[in-house]
Motif scaffolding. Structure first.
Motif, PDB file in Angstrom:
ATOM      1  N   CYS A   1      -2.923  -1.325   6.546  1.00 17.26           N
ATOM      2  CA  CYS A   1      -2.603  -0.919   5.172  1.00 17.26           C
ATOM      3  C   CYS A   1      -3.160   0.461   4.837  1.00 17.26           C
ATOM      4  O   CYS A   1      -2.487   1.284   4.199  1.00 17.26           O
ATOM      5  CB  CYS A   1      -3.122  -1.960   4.185  1.00 17.26           C
TER       6      CYS A   1
ATOM      7  N   LEU B   1      -0.833   3.650   3.877  1.00 16.26           N
ATOM      8  CA  LEU B   1      -1.010   4.305   2.568  1.00 16.26           C
ATOM      9  C   LEU B   1      -1.236   5.799   2.753  1.00 16.26           C
ATOM     10  O   LEU B   1      -0.615   6.630   2.078  1.00 16.26           O
ATOM     11  CB  LEU B   1      -2.198   3.662   1.842  1.00 16.26           C
TER      12      LEU B   1
ATOM     13  N   ALA C   1       0.832  -1.204   0.000  1.00 16.12           N
ATOM     14  CA  ALA C   1       0.000   0.000   0.000  1.00 16.12           C
ATOM     15  C   ALA C   1       0.866   1.254   0.000  1.00 16.12           C
ATOM     16  O   ALA C   1       0.563   2.238  -0.688  1.00 16.12           O
ATOM     17  CB  ALA C   1      -0.925  -0.008   1.217  1.00 16.12           C
TER      18      ALA C   1
ATOM     19  N   TRP D   1      -6.596  -0.226  -3.261  1.00 11.35           N
ATOM     20  CA  TRP D   1      -5.827  -1.237  -2.537  1.00 11.35           C
ATOM     21  C   TRP D   1      -6.716  -2.356  -2.015  1.00 11.35           C
ATOM     22  O   TRP D   1      -6.329  -3.534  -2.048  1.00 11.35           O
ATOM     23  CB  TRP D   1      -5.021  -0.619  -1.405  1.00 11.35           C
TER      24      TRP D   1
END
Length: 410
Positions: free
Chosen positions: A286, A290, A90, A215
């Protein structure tokens, strides 16, 4: 899923949406005295919810490990590895997108003008018995050692504790979540976050939300390919968990709802869910990774005149994946856990750190929602890796037989 389950799922979604709406309405018109009362209410509810989380982690992960038998160590290693790769992947996607998009953005720098929240008029502190990471380590230690020693009496005790915590989740935690969410959004509306900061950084926030969606699509596509099952059969149940995460800004506080959502999927087995969903709550971040990677690049350009170099960002990303695994599942946990590498690797000064905290707070809830929803994809991956032919069901059957035999003998 039965009609009762569907009714319950949509009922919770409706309650969460109503809580958000009522919270915003109160925050927009409330005075300082009213917000002091609401702050007290939020504090008490939050204390209760976070008190239960370590117990829920032990109550679900430890018994799940004992039922996994010979797959336990393999699944633990796989779960941690996939969570790390998801966070790094990510962050890499955010880095590439940042290189392509950020130089063309014009992002205002002011984050001033927020109204401070009044102190809670009354506080009742209920400290957890242990931290989330301590609970995770305890659950893994108990599960593995019970397997190794074949302690059947203790295994039965863990299974009974699981039932106790399931009642706590269903009858106590989930019913109070809409009220906790309402108080959270009341605070955001009162401060002006929803009306002042969000428009300022709307472009960046929208790009990050788009990155979350991409993602999650990647994760669930991989999960579908590994498991050979339809990933929509998992993600379609995650609406209540997503909204709860948006409202609480905490993976830990969302855990009870996430467990309930994942258990409704007909392509996930109970043992895999009880193992990976609580584990993912503490190690899979994640969405937050990100977000922070992209925001850090934006701030670097705004304050220091250039994007970080390739080597710097790769070092930051690889280390960030490790730090994310150990970050607490509480509001702002990811960004606080990463402060060391933000300063040490990216070279941010206090102004940069302050701006990162301010911008990150704008979408912390959506990053948390991405984290929680992504746990369903990792759970589906483990199904494909360790339960493609129903191995866990067979192991559970063997466990039940041995426990019944032990009860009969005693």
């Amino acid at each position: 899923m039965s009609k009762d389950d569907k009714k319950s799922e949509w009922g919770l979604i409706n309650k969460l949406l109503v809580g958000i709406a009522i919270g915003i309405a109160i925050g927009l018109f409330a005075n300082e005295s009213v917000m002091g009362v609401i702050g007290s209410f939020k504090h008490i509810l939050g204390q209760f919810i976070f008190f239960t989380i370590p117990l829920v982690i032990i109550g679900f992960i430890a018994p799940a490990i004992t039922r996994l038998r010979h797959n336990a160590n393999k699944m633990l290693g796989a779960g941690i590895s996939i969570a790390y790769l998801s966070a790094v992947g990510a962050a890499v996607m955010a880095y590439v997108a940042g290189l392509l998009i950020i130089p063309h953005l014009s992002v205002p720098m002011s984050v001033e003008g927020l109204r401070p929240l009044p102190d809670a008029g009354f506080q009742l502190n209920i400290p957890p018995l242990m931290s989330v990471m301590t609970a995770l380590a305890t659950a893994i230690l108990l599960g593995i050692t019970v397997l190794g020693t074949k302690a059947e009496s203790f295994e039965r005790a863990l299974n009974e504790f699981e039932k106790i915590m399931m009642m706590v989740v269903k009858k106590m935690v989930i019913p109070v979540l809409p009220f906790f969410i309402a108080t959270t959004f009341a605070g955001l509306a009162y401060q002006g976050t929803l009306t002042e900061q969000l428009p300022v950084f709307l472009k960046v926030v929208v790009l990050v939300l788009l990155g979350h969606a991409i993602w999650l699509g990647v994760l669930y596509s991989i999960a579908g390919a590994i498991s050979g099952k339809n990933p929509l059969e998992v993600i379609k149940h995650y609406g209540p968990a997503y909204l709860t995460a948006v409202g609480t800004m905490s993976s830990a506080a969302t855990l009870p709802v996430a467990l309930s959502c994942a258990r409704k999927s007909k392509v996930l087995t109970k043992d895999t869910v009880d193992f990976m969903v609580p584990l993912g709550t503490t190690i899979h971040l994640c969405g937050s990774v990100l977000t922070e990677t992209f925001f850090a690049m934006v701030i670097s350009l705004m304050l220091y005149g250039a994007l970080p170099g390739f080597g710097t960002m790769i070092t930051f990303i690889l280390l960030f994946g490790i730090f994310a695994i150990g970050a607490p599942g509480v509001p702002g946990g990811t960004v606080m856990a990463s402060m060391g590498i933000v300063v040490g690797v990216l070279g941010f000064d206090p102004a940069g750190v302050a701006l990162l905290l301010a911008i990150f707070a704008l979408q912390d809830s959506f990053g948390t929602a991405c984290n929680v929803t992504g746990d369903g994809a990792i759970t589906l991956m483990l199904e494909g890796l360790f339960n493609k032919n129903g191995e866990l069901a067979a192991a559970a059957s063997e466990t039940t037989t041995s426990v019944v035999a032990g009860n009969t003998a005693s």
